[in-house]
Motif scaffolding. Structure first.
Motif, PDB file in Angstrom:
ATOM      1  N   ALA A 154      34.650  44.196  56.965  1.00 43.98           N
ATOM      2  CA  ALA A 154      34.535  45.054  55.784  1.00 43.98           C
ATOM      3  C   ALA A 154      35.668  44.782  54.803  1.00 43.98           C
ATOM      4  CB  ALA A 154      34.524  46.520  56.207  1.00 43.98           C
ATOM      5  N   ALA A 155      36.883  44.669  55.335  1.00 48.02           N
ATOM      6  CA  ALA A 155      38.022  44.363  54.462  1.00 48.02           C
ATOM      7  C   ALA A 155      37.843  43.003  53.795  1.00 48.02           C
ATOM      8  CB  ALA A 155      39.314  44.403  55.274  1.00 48.02           C
ATOM      9  N   GLU A 156      37.380  42.028  54.565  1.00 53.25           N
ATOM     10  CA  GLU A 156      37.177  40.695  54.009  1.00 53.25           C
ATOM     11  C   GLU A 156      36.079  40.693  52.942  1.00 53.25           C
ATOM     12  OE1 GLU A 156      36.222  36.132  55.572  1.00 53.25           O
ATOM     13  OE2 GLU A 156      36.324  37.805  56.983  1.00 53.25           O
ATOM     14  N   ALA A 157      35.005  41.461  53.189  1.00 52.49           N
ATOM     15  CA  ALA A 157      33.927  41.534  52.205  1.00 52.49           C
ATOM     16  C   ALA A 157      34.424  42.149  50.900  1.00 52.49           C
ATOM     17  CB  ALA A 157      32.762  42.352  52.767  1.00 52.49           C
ATOM     18  N   GLY A 158      35.251  43.191  50.999  1.00 53.97           N
ATOM     19  CA  GLY A 158      35.784  43.806  49.792  1.00 53.97           C
ATOM     20  C   GLY A 158      36.663  42.853  49.004  1.00 53.97           C
ATOM     21  N   ILE A 159      37.530  42.110  49.706  1.00 47.94           N
ATOM     22  CA  ILE A 159      38.417  41.155  49.032  1.00 47.94           C
ATOM     23  C   ILE A 159      37.613  40.009  48.432  1.00 47.94           C
ATOM     24  CG2 ILE A 159      40.230  39.454  49.449  1.00 47.94           C
ATOM     25  CD1 ILE A 159      41.405  41.401  51.508  1.00 47.94           C
ATOM     26  N   ASP A 160      36.642  39.476  49.205  1.00 46.00           N
ATOM     27  CA  ASP A 160      35.850  38.338  48.721  1.00 46.00           C
ATOM     28  C   ASP A 160      35.062  38.700  47.463  1.00 46.00           C
ATOM     29  OD1 ASP A 160      36.803  36.785  50.750  1.00 46.00           O
ATOM     30  OD2 ASP A 160      34.999  36.900  51.990  1.00 46.00           O
ATOM     31  N   ALA A 161      34.555  39.912  47.400  1.00 45.03           N
ATOM     32  CA  ALA A 161      33.799  40.317  46.213  1.00 45.03           C
ATOM     33  C   ALA A 161      34.693  40.360  44.976  1.00 45.03           C
ATOM     34  CB  ALA A 161      33.147  41.681  46.459  1.00 45.03           C
ATOM     35  N   TRP A 162      35.911  40.865  45.119  1.00 50.78           N
ATOM     36  CA  TRP A 162      36.837  40.857  43.980  1.00 50.78           C
ATOM     37  C   TRP A 162      37.226  39.431  43.599  1.00 50.78           C
ATOM     38  CZ3 TRP A 162      36.975  44.531  40.771  1.00 50.78           C
ATOM     39  CH2 TRP A 162      36.905  45.866  41.156  1.00 50.78           C
ATOM     40  N   ARG A 163      37.440  38.571  44.597  1.00 51.98           N
ATOM     41  CA  ARG A 163      37.798  37.186  44.282  1.00 51.98           C
ATOM     42  C   ARG A 163      36.648  36.480  43.558  1.00 51.98           C
ATOM     43  NH1 ARG A 163      41.675  34.177  46.577  1.00 51.98           N
ATOM     44  NH2 ARG A 163      40.230  32.500  47.183  1.00 51.98           N
ATOM     45  N   ALA A 164      35.428  36.782  43.953  1.00 54.81           N
ATOM     46  CA  ALA A 164      34.282  36.186  43.267  1.00 54.81           C
ATOM     47  C   ALA A 164      34.203  36.650  41.816  1.00 54.81           C
ATOM     48  CB  ALA A 164      32.994  36.533  44.001  1.00 54.81           C
ATOM     49  N   ARG A 165      34.823  37.793  41.498  1.00 58.80           N
ATOM     50  CA  ARG A 165      34.859  38.333  40.141  1.00 58.80           C
ATOM     51  C   ARG A 165      36.088  37.835  39.381  1.00 58.80           C
ATOM     52  NH1 ARG A 165      30.549  41.029  37.878  1.00 58.80           N
ATOM     53  NH2 ARG A 165      30.314  42.312  39.746  1.00 58.80           N
ATOM     54  N   SER A 166      36.826  36.863  39.989  1.00 57.62           N
ATOM     55  CA  SER A 166      38.002  36.181  39.414  1.00 57.62           C
ATOM     56  C   SER A 166      39.313  36.915  39.688  1.00 57.62           C
ATOM     57  CB  SER A 166      37.856  35.918  37.904  1.00 57.62           C
ATOM     58  OG  SER A 166      38.138  37.070  37.140  1.00 57.62           O
ATOM     59  N   PHE A 167      39.289  37.975  40.504  1.00 52.54           N
ATOM     60  CA  PHE A 167      40.528  38.656  40.886  1.00 52.54           C
ATOM     61  C   PHE A 167      41.082  37.953  42.126  1.00 52.54           C
ATOM     62  CE2 PHE A 167      38.217  41.621  38.304  1.00 52.54           C
ATOM     63  CZ  PHE A 167      39.191  42.295  37.587  1.00 52.54           C
ATOM     64  N   ALA A 168      41.822  36.875  41.881  1.00 57.56           N
ATOM     65  CA  ALA A 168      42.210  35.936  42.944  1.00 57.56           C
ATOM     66  C   ALA A 168      43.136  36.552  43.978  1.00 57.56           C
ATOM     67  CB  ALA A 168      42.872  34.701  42.331  1.00 57.56           C
ATOM     68  N   LYS A 169      43.934  37.533  43.616  1.00 58.81           N
ATOM     69  CA  LYS A 169      44.948  38.074  44.515  1.00 58.81           C
ATOM     70  C   LYS A 169      44.597  39.480  45.012  1.00 58.81           C
ATOM     71  CE  LYS A 169      47.290  34.398  44.509  1.00 58.81           C
ATOM     72  NZ  LYS A 169      47.275  33.568  45.748  1.00 58.81           N
TER      73      LYS A 169
END
Length: 599
Positions: free
Chosen positions: A159-174
């Motif tokens: 779940a934590a990884e899915a949340g981070i990956d979704a933001w990274r896919a939106r260009s929020f790299a960090k």
């Protein structure tokens, strides 16, 4: 003759060796693992992960090593139980009746006879609170991350990884997790999870650095990687950059690293760490078949010819050695590929091919000189188009003829197999088109060919069903006006096993030749036998027709057989035996030996 005086000494040494062997076995300790709940799956999982049980299986005898494994098993087993949702376990590990945790690490233990692991798992926990945020609107959380679901640590991490990956896919790299509130309610057997995310700032790609030494020029490494500087950050682009560099074959290791922090202007620098592969490489292969004989192939290549990861490859093949076919076929192919020429996913290639075929129905020599481009739409989908000059000199039952053509070879390959040499899932699709324009009186036309393969595993049985469909057609040119090596024939390892090599053709008047249409069907069932040995049963069918499309004017034949496979690190070694089932000739048998599955 044995000296009688020496015989007692010899027997003594044998007896001593036998006694020591039995004594060493006796020194091996016994171990067991017991749970307070009846759960064989959990018990098996803990038994496999236990350090004590592993030491017993490996026949460890040193007392201090056994003690160390026992003392380390507390944390190891607790971690495994947490991962399965048991957050209140009580673990006892008894070494010859003493609690392992109470024995000094350097205790003077002369031997260890028995180790018992007793686990009171407690009740399985379920999720009480299951919160994570803020989330990007496109976030897809795992179904198990919800109140009332089993409290699986892996699901929480997902779940934590899915949340981070979704933001990274939106260009929020960090994007990152900034707070983890995880509490266990032992009275209710509930685990409450509250995770807080910080997406950070939107990022764009910044500088692309090549920190390490390489014989490939830095500008070419950046060009091949294709990181779009100034564009919004996209993790897919980072992964594709690594794949592009690996695809060249010029590097033995590739790592694309993001900078730890964004620059003040919101850009994110990227480091391309590469390790050069050895520039030169060679290889060889061999296959043997009862009728076609021995086929030998080899290649030599340079991975970085001009310093830009250009790939120069020379390959040769000789087929028909010692076989019952009419003669020996030979091929020499020289190719040069320059990766990322027009863009990062488009390569430029040039080739020269010389081929001599000595077949039962025709003899021919041909030369092809051409160039073209290859484009990678994805890691599985590749397209090629080129322009080539082709000259062939042929002799068959139509007489001696020469053919001169300007061709446009087109190919599309879609490869979704899980393993190229031993696939168990997925599919492979290759479509080829070869329009040819006649020069100096040669006829014009086009040749099409389709090769579709599918693979499916049956549950957990390791049985794999494999199917193959081949279809070919020639339009425009007549039988006599088509180079004989472009016409279709059936029979042999690539079409119908059990039938003689290229045995199925068509008869036009008194002239026997290849056809203008072709259908090939094959089915296999692959199954394990013992260890690295597997078995195969198969049935193949082939059709050759006079006209461009199957219309009932052609002939069919088929073959069936069994085979064995021996798994190796470089693919299965294949041995097949097949007999003809239907067709003009239904006598005899054929065998085939090679590396990799038949298809």
């Amino acid at each position: 003759m044995i000296d009688k005086a020496m015989r007692p000494g010899w027997l003594w040494w044998v007896a001593t060796a036998f006694f020591l062997c039995r004594l060493s076995t006796a020194w091996c300790f016994e171990a067991g693992l017991q749970l307070t709940r009846q759960d064989e799956a959990l018990r098996d999982r803990l038994t496999q992960s236990s350090l004590v049980m592993t030491a017993m299986r490996e026949e460890v005898t040193a007392p201090l090593d056994i003690l160390a494994a026992a003392q380390a098993d507390y944390g190891n087993l607790v971690s495994n139980l947490y991962a399965q949702g048991y957050f209140g376990p009580v673990i006892k590990i008894l070494v010859d009746g003493r609690e392992a945790a109470e024995i000094p690490p350097l205790a003077q233990l002369r031997s260890v006879r028995r180790v018992m692991i007793l686990i009171e798992t407690g009740p399985p926990f379920r999720l009480g609170t299951a919160r994570i945020g803020p989330l990007d609107p496109d976030t897809k959380l795992p179904e198990g991350f919800a109140p009332g679901q089993p409290a699986n640590v892996g699901v929480i991490a997902d779940a934590a990884e899915a949340g981070i990956d979704a933001w990274r896919a939106r260009s929020f790299a960090k994007a990152r997790v900034v707070r983890e509130d995880i509490t266990a309610d032992h009275a209710r057997a509930r685990l409450n999870v509250d995770l807080a995310l910080d997406p950070g700032r939107s990022a764009t790609f910044g500088k692309v650095n090549v920190p390490g030494p390489s014989d490939v020029r830095e500008d070419r490494i950046r060009r091949i990687a294709g990181i779009p500087r100034g564009k919004l950050f996209d993790p897919v682009e980072v992964e594709r950059a690594a794949n592009r560099l690996r695809r060249t074959g010029a590097f033995s290791a590739v790592t694309v690293r993001e900078a730890d922090q964004l620059n003040p202007d919101g850009t994110l620098d990227i480091d391309l760490d590469v390790v050069d592969a050895k520039p030169r490489r060679f290889g060889f292969g061999a296959e043997i078949e009862s009728i076609e004989g021995l086929t030998l192939s080899g290649f030599w290549m340079h991975r970085n010819l001009f310093g830009g990861a250009e790939r120069f490859r020379v390959e040769a093949e000789i087929a028909g050695l010692g076989g019952d076919t009419e003669g020996v076929d030979s091929t020499l192919r020289i190719g040069l590929t320059r990766p990322s020429t027009f863009d990062s996913d488009t390569d430029l290639y040039a080739l020269i091919e010389l081929e001599q075929l000595d077949e039962e129905l025709f003899n021919s020599e041909q030369i092809t000189v051409g160039a073209g481009i290859s484009h990678y739409y994805s890691e599985e989908l590749e397209g090629r188009i080129g322009l080539a000059y082709r000259f062939s000199d042929a002799r068959d039952q139509f007489g001696s003829r020469t053919f001169t053509h300007l061709t446009v070879p087109i190919e599309l390959t879609w490869d979704k197999r899980d393993n190229e040499l031993d696939p168990t899932e997925g599919f492979y699709l290759s479509a080829e088109a070869l329009p040819y324009y006649g020069l100096d009186g040669s006829e014009s036309g086009a040749r099409g060919y389709l090769d579709a393969r599918g693979y499916r595993s049956l549950g957990n049985s390791e049985i794999v069903l494999a199917t193959r469909l081949q279809f070919g057609s020639i339009i425009g040119s007549s039988l006599a006006g088509t180079p004989p090596d472009l016409l279709f024939l059936s029979g042999g390892s690539g079409t119908v096993r059990g039938q003689s090599y290229q045995s199925l053709s068509i008869l036009t008047g008194t002239v026997r030749t290849g056809g203008r249409s072709f259908i090939g069907l094959a089915g296999e069932a692959r199954f394990p036998v013992s260890g690295k040995i597997g078995g195969v049963v198969f049935y193949d069918v082939g059709y050759i027709g006079r006209n461009s499309f199957p219309d009932g004017t052609g002939d069919w034949h088929s073959g069936a057989g069994v085979g064995a496979r021996y798994k190796t690190a470089f693919g299965p070694i294949r041995f097949d035996v097949a007999v003809p089932v239907t067709g003009p000739d239904t006598s005899g048998f054929e065998f085939y030996i090679g590396i990799g599955q038949a298809f």
